[in-house]
Design a protein around this motif. Structure first.
Motif, PDB file in Angstrom:
ATOM      1  N   ASP A 159       1.016  -1.493  -0.202  1.00  0.00           N
ATOM      2  CA  ASP A 159       0.114  -0.005  -0.272  1.00  0.00           C
ATOM      3  C   ASP A 159       0.734   1.226  -0.103  1.00  0.00           C
ATOM      4  OD1 ASP A 159      -1.789   2.045   0.208  1.00  0.00           O
ATOM      5  OD2 ASP A 159      -3.212   0.918   1.751  1.00  0.00           O
ATOM      6  N   TRP A 160       1.174   1.733  -0.940  1.00  0.00           N
ATOM      7  CA  TRP A 160       1.877   2.890  -1.289  1.00  0.00           C
ATOM      8  C   TRP A 160       1.751   3.905  -1.933  1.00  0.00           C
ATOM      9  CZ3 TRP A 160       6.392   2.706   0.588  1.00  0.00           C
ATOM     10  CH2 TRP A 160       7.431   1.726   0.698  1.00  0.00           C
ATOM     11  N   GLN A 161       0.240   3.893  -1.569  1.00  0.00           N
ATOM     12  CA  GLN A 161      -0.500   5.236  -2.494  1.00  0.00           C
ATOM     13  C   GLN A 161      -0.523   6.870  -1.492  1.00  0.00           C
ATOM     14  OE1 GLN A 161      -4.823   3.342  -0.954  1.00  0.00           O
ATOM     15  NE2 GLN A 161      -4.799   3.650  -2.483  1.00  0.00           N
ATOM     16  N   GLY A 162       0.341   6.919  -0.264  1.00  0.00           N
ATOM     17  CA  GLY A 162       0.668   7.652   0.307  1.00  0.00           C
ATOM     18  C   GLY A 162       1.853   8.667   0.802  1.00  0.00           C
ATOM     19  N   PRO A 163       3.126   7.968  -0.488  1.00  0.00           N
ATOM     20  CA  PRO A 163       4.285   8.768  -0.208  1.00  0.00           C
ATOM     21  C   PRO A 163       4.791  10.053   0.330  1.00  0.00           C
ATOM     22  CG  PRO A 163       4.443   7.813  -2.162  1.00  0.00           C
ATOM     23  CD  PRO A 163       3.172   7.284  -1.658  1.00  0.00           C
ATOM     24  N   LEU A 164       5.481  10.859   1.037  1.00  0.00           N
ATOM     25  CA  LEU A 164       5.447  11.540   1.620  1.00  0.00           C
ATOM     26  C   LEU A 164       6.888  12.307   1.298  1.00  0.00           C
ATOM     27  CD1 LEU A 164       2.947  12.177   4.405  1.00  0.00           C
ATOM     28  CD2 LEU A 164       2.778  13.125   2.377  1.00  0.00           C
ATOM     29  N   ARG A 165       7.137  13.120   1.702  1.00  0.00           N
ATOM     30  CA  ARG A 165       8.880  13.547   2.167  1.00  0.00           C
ATOM     31  C   ARG A 165       8.678  14.591   3.358  1.00  0.00           C
ATOM     32  NH1 ARG A 165      11.172  17.268  -3.191  1.00  0.00           N
ATOM     33  NH2 ARG A 165       8.360  17.593  -3.719  1.00  0.00           N
ATOM     34  N   ALA A 166       8.977  13.901   4.317  1.00  0.00           N
ATOM     35  CA  ALA A 166       9.268  14.518   6.215  1.00  0.00           C
ATOM     36  C   ALA A 166      10.218  13.953   6.279  1.00  0.00           C
ATOM     37  CB  ALA A 166       7.561  13.875   6.129  1.00  0.00           C
ATOM     38  N   GLN A 167       9.850  14.098   7.557  1.00  0.00           N
ATOM     39  CA  GLN A 167      11.241  13.715   8.582  1.00  0.00           C
ATOM     40  C   GLN A 167      10.646  11.911   9.012  1.00  0.00           C
ATOM     41  OE1 GLN A 167      10.979  15.919  12.881  1.00  0.00           O
ATOM     42  NE2 GLN A 167      12.278  17.358  11.750  1.00  0.00           N
ATOM     43  N   GLY A 168      11.378  11.147   9.109  1.00  0.00           N
ATOM     44  CA  GLY A 168      11.025  10.009   8.772  1.00  0.00           C
ATOM     45  C   GLY A 168       9.875  10.166  10.518  1.00  0.00           C
ATOM     46  N   MET A 169      10.715  10.226  11.080  1.00  0.00           N
ATOM     47  CA  MET A 169       9.773   9.988  12.616  1.00  0.00           C
ATOM     48  C   MET A 169       8.477  10.362  11.775  1.00  0.00           C
ATOM     49  SD  MET A 169      10.416   8.742  15.912  1.00  0.00           S
ATOM     50  CE  MET A 169      12.308   9.473  15.822  1.00  0.00           C
ATOM     51  N   ASN A 170       7.789  11.202  10.988  1.00  0.00           N
ATOM     52  CA  ASN A 170       6.036  10.271  11.328  1.00  0.00           C
ATOM     53  C   ASN A 170       6.312   9.267  11.197  1.00  0.00           C
ATOM     54  OD1 ASN A 170       3.697  10.784   9.091  1.00  0.00           O
ATOM     55  ND2 ASN A 170       4.340  12.915  10.147  1.00  0.00           N
ATOM     56  N   ASP A 171       6.512   8.114  10.082  1.00  0.00           N
ATOM     57  CA  ASP A 171       6.098   6.676   9.988  1.00  0.00           C
ATOM     58  C   ASP A 171       6.245   6.424  11.142  1.00  0.00           C
ATOM     59  OD1 ASP A 171       5.237   6.995   7.490  1.00  0.00           O
ATOM     60  OD2 ASP A 171       7.750   6.541   6.935  1.00  0.00           O
ATOM     61  N   VAL A 172       7.247   6.180  12.169  1.00  0.00           N
ATOM     62  CA  VAL A 172       7.917   5.782  13.275  1.00  0.00           C
ATOM     63  C   VAL A 172       6.450   5.535  14.350  1.00  0.00           C
ATOM     64  CG1 VAL A 172       9.562   5.536  14.898  1.00  0.00           C
ATOM     65  CG2 VAL A 172      10.299   5.808  12.812  1.00  0.00           C
ATOM     66  N   ALA A 173       6.535   7.448  14.050  1.00  0.00           N
ATOM     67  CA  ALA A 173       5.091   7.671  15.675  1.00  0.00           C
ATOM     68  C   ALA A 173       3.699   6.589  14.730  1.00  0.00           C
ATOM     69  CB  ALA A 173       5.094   9.515  15.336  1.00  0.00           C
ATOM     70  N   LEU A 174       3.967   7.426  13.618  1.00  0.00           N
ATOM     71  CA  LEU A 174       2.784   6.457  13.727  1.00  0.00           C
ATOM     72  C   LEU A 174       2.218   5.051  13.412  1.00  0.00           C
ATOM     73  CD1 LEU A 174      -0.106   7.278  11.837  1.00  0.00           C
ATOM     74  CD2 LEU A 174       0.848   6.447   9.889  1.00  0.00           C
ATOM     75  N   PHE A 175       3.298   4.451  13.304  1.00  0.00           N
ATOM     76  CA  PHE A 175       3.195   2.934  13.826  1.00  0.00           C
ATOM     77  C   PHE A 175       3.372   2.922  15.286  1.00  0.00           C
ATOM     78  CE2 PHE A 175       4.391  -1.368  14.582  1.00  0.00           C
ATOM     79  CZ  PHE A 175       3.700  -2.107  13.316  1.00  0.00           C
ATOM     80  N   LEU A 176       3.769   3.102  16.606  1.00  0.00           N
ATOM     81  CA  LEU A 176       4.283   3.193  17.546  1.00  0.00           C
ATOM     82  C   LEU A 176       2.824   3.540  18.230  1.00  0.00           C
ATOM     83  CD1 LEU A 176       8.091   3.492  17.802  1.00  0.00           C
ATOM     84  CD2 LEU A 176       6.935   1.155  17.940  1.00  0.00           C
ATOM     85  N   GLY A 177       2.792   4.990  17.825  1.00  0.00           N
ATOM     86  CA  GLY A 177       1.388   5.154  18.355  1.00  0.00           C
ATOM     87  C   GLY A 177       0.179   5.067  17.828  1.00  0.00           C
ATOM     88  N   GLN A 178      -0.160   4.033  16.682  1.00  0.00           N
ATOM     89  CA  GLN A 178      -1.127   3.880  16.519  1.00  0.00           C
ATOM     90  C   GLN A 178      -1.689   2.376  16.091  1.00  0.00           C
ATOM     91  OE1 GLN A 178      -3.152   6.419  13.506  1.00  0.00           O
ATOM     92  NE2 GLN A 178      -2.263   8.255  14.523  1.00  0.00           N
ATOM     93  N   SER A 179      -0.205   1.604  16.059  1.00  0.00           N
ATOM     94  CA  SER A 179      -0.581   0.008  15.809  1.00  0.00           C
ATOM     95  C   SER A 179      -0.149  -0.408  16.499  1.00  0.00           C
ATOM     96  CB  SER A 179       0.372  -0.265  14.278  1.00  0.00           C
ATOM     97  OG  SER A 179      -0.322  -0.167  13.285  1.00  0.00           O
ATOM     98  N   THR A 180       1.017  -0.628  17.233  1.00  0.00           N
ATOM     99  CA  THR A 180       1.394  -0.984  18.425  1.00  0.00           C
ATOM    100  C   THR A 180       0.788  -0.984  19.429  1.00  0.00           C
ATOM    101  OG1 THR A 180       3.856  -0.660  18.128  1.00  0.00           O
ATOM    102  CG2 THR A 180       3.722  -1.352  19.848  1.00  0.00           C
ATOM    103  N   GLN A 181       0.481  -2.710  20.476  1.00  0.00           N
ATOM    104  CA  GLN A 181      -0.731  -2.767  21.892  1.00  0.00           C
ATOM    105  C   GLN A 181       0.001  -1.594  22.443  1.00  0.00           C
ATOM    106  OE1 GLN A 181       0.335  -6.766  22.233  1.00  0.00           O
ATOM    107  NE2 GLN A 181      -0.703  -7.331  20.010  1.00  0.00           N
ATOM    108  N   THR A 182      -0.805  -1.238  22.714  1.00  0.00           N
ATOM    109  CA  THR A 182      -0.495   0.068  23.755  1.00  0.00           C
ATOM    110  C   THR A 182       0.265  -0.330  25.502  1.00  0.00           C
ATOM    111  OG1 THR A 182      -2.298   1.646  23.806  1.00  0.00           O
ATOM    112  CG2 THR A 182      -1.537   1.639  25.967  1.00  0.00           C
ATOM    113  N   SER A 183       0.265  -2.022  25.882  1.00  0.00           N
ATOM    114  CA  SER A 183       1.352  -2.667  26.878  1.00  0.00           C
ATOM    115  C   SER A 183       2.496  -2.128  25.872  1.00  0.00           C
ATOM    116  CB  SER A 183       0.273  -3.655  27.321  1.00  0.00           C
ATOM    117  OG  SER A 183       0.675  -4.156  26.485  1.00  0.00           O
TER     118      SER A 183
END
Length: 360
Positions: free
Chosen positions: A252-276
């Motif tokens: 699913d490569w519909q939304g590539p962006l030029r941005a700080q890499g941490m944007n991807d990291v935070a999206l995954f850890l903050g919204q996909s990783t189990q909270t615990s």
């Protein structure tokens, strides 16, 4: 070739002509039949995916028996939003132009086409992999594999994206303007749909957050920037479960962006990783990202700077939940379930990290 408007257009005649044009089906052979199965109903919002099983007349060598087709959403609301973000063009061009520039495991493709509001990608069948579940969330091992995948994506493009004019910046671009507009439209709808799981501080400071989105975008666009996936979540990761499988495949490569890499990291850890899992291993996972980039030659990184960028990115990524939860059609129960869990995790992460302090 003209791309079929609907999946019913994947006829034996169309596929015969396509495979002949791609050089993997001899002139004397034809596709005899096609069986179509819907994949991931409700987990993808901007496009649809189907599995295709093919039978042939005659002997074939390189033509596939099984493949996956990705095509434009048949939902008019989601399709219109997809066009406003130029998602079809961005995915088609990524697969054609950039996929080969990273060591990241990405599905092999037989065909990539984009015509107007019609997208078609025919790719290898990876149905023996395990699709990540946004509802269940990522455990520690899955989160580590996701971080390693982001290292492979971000390192080759680190501070080397100036010539990618078709990839929008996270700030000062049509993508950025759309995020501002749709956040303002979507916020009251998201709250109406999902208020029980939304962080109270978001509700209290909503007007301030919406007004601050351009400033946050500017922060996410401060160099060095890299190529980001833009929608790095569980349903876009396929995890290997058999001997010989890669650890993770990114789709699913519909939304590539030029941005700080941490944007991807935070999206995954903050919204996909189990909270615990995130609470217990957050620092470890961010350190893994920094160490991985450093090992691949990215200079000047520190854990302290990365963690502050992570906090700011978590705050900005409320635009993701606001737009997805407030503007897309969530009538499908599966769609509603994964978006609800995404918002709940984003709320918990925001509260734990006190990210709304950045608004001040």
């Amino acid at each position: 070739m003209e791309i079929p408007e609907r999946p019913l257009g994947f006829t034996p005649k169309f596929l015969t002509e396509l495979f002949r044009a791609q050089g993997c089906l001899p002139e004397a052979e034809t596709v005899a039949s096609v069986a179509l199965t819907t994949i991931g109903d409700g987990t993808g919002m901007m496009a649809e995916i189907a599995g295709l099983s093919l039978e042939y007349n005659g002997e074939v060598s390189s033509a596939p028996r099984h493949l996956v087709a990705k095509f434009s959403s048949q939902n008019p609301t989601n399709r219109e939003i997809s066009m406003s973000y130029r998602l079809n063009e961005r995915e088609a061009r990524f697969m054609s132009e950039l996929a080969s520039q990273t060591e990241l495991r990405i599905p092999d493709t037989y065909y990539v086409g984009n015509q107007g509001d019609r997208l078609l990608i025919l790719m290898e069948d990876l149905s023996d992999y395990e699709v990540g579940s946004q509802v269940i969330g990522a455990d520690l091992k899955q989160s580590e594999l996701a971080i390693d995948a982001l290292v492979k994506l971000h390192a080759p493009f680190w501070d080397r994206v100036a010539d990618l004019d078709w990839v929008p910046h996270i700030a000062d671009s049509f993508h950025a303007d759309n995020m501002v507009q749709f956040s303002n439209i979507g916020a009251p709808v998201m709250i109406e749909r999902f208020e029980p799981v939304i962080n109270q501080t978001y509700l209290n400071r909503l007007d301030e957050f919406l007004a601050g989105i351009p400033r946050l975008q500017a922060m996410m666009n401060e160099g060095p920037v890299t190529l980001c996936h833009g929608d790095f979540r569980m349903e876009n990761l396929l995890y290997g479960v058999q001997p010989g499988h890669d650890g993770v495949v990114v789709i699913d490569w519909q939304g590539p962006l030029r941005a700080q890499g941490m944007n991807d990291v935070a999206l995954f850890l903050g919204q996909s990783t189990q909270t615990s899992v995130r609470r217990d291993h957050e620092s470890q996972l961010i350190a893994r990202y920094v160490e991985g980039l450093t090992a691949l030659g990215v200079p000047g990184l520190t854990f302290e700077a990365a963690f502050q960028a992570y906090r700011a990115s978590v705050l900005y990524n409320w635009v993701y939940t606001t737009v997805v939860g407030g503007t897309l059609d969530v009538s499908n129960p599966k769609a509603y379930a994964w978006i609800k869990e995404t918002i709940a995790r984003q709320s918990a992460t925001s509260e734990d990290l006190e990210v709304f302090d950045y608004l001040s």
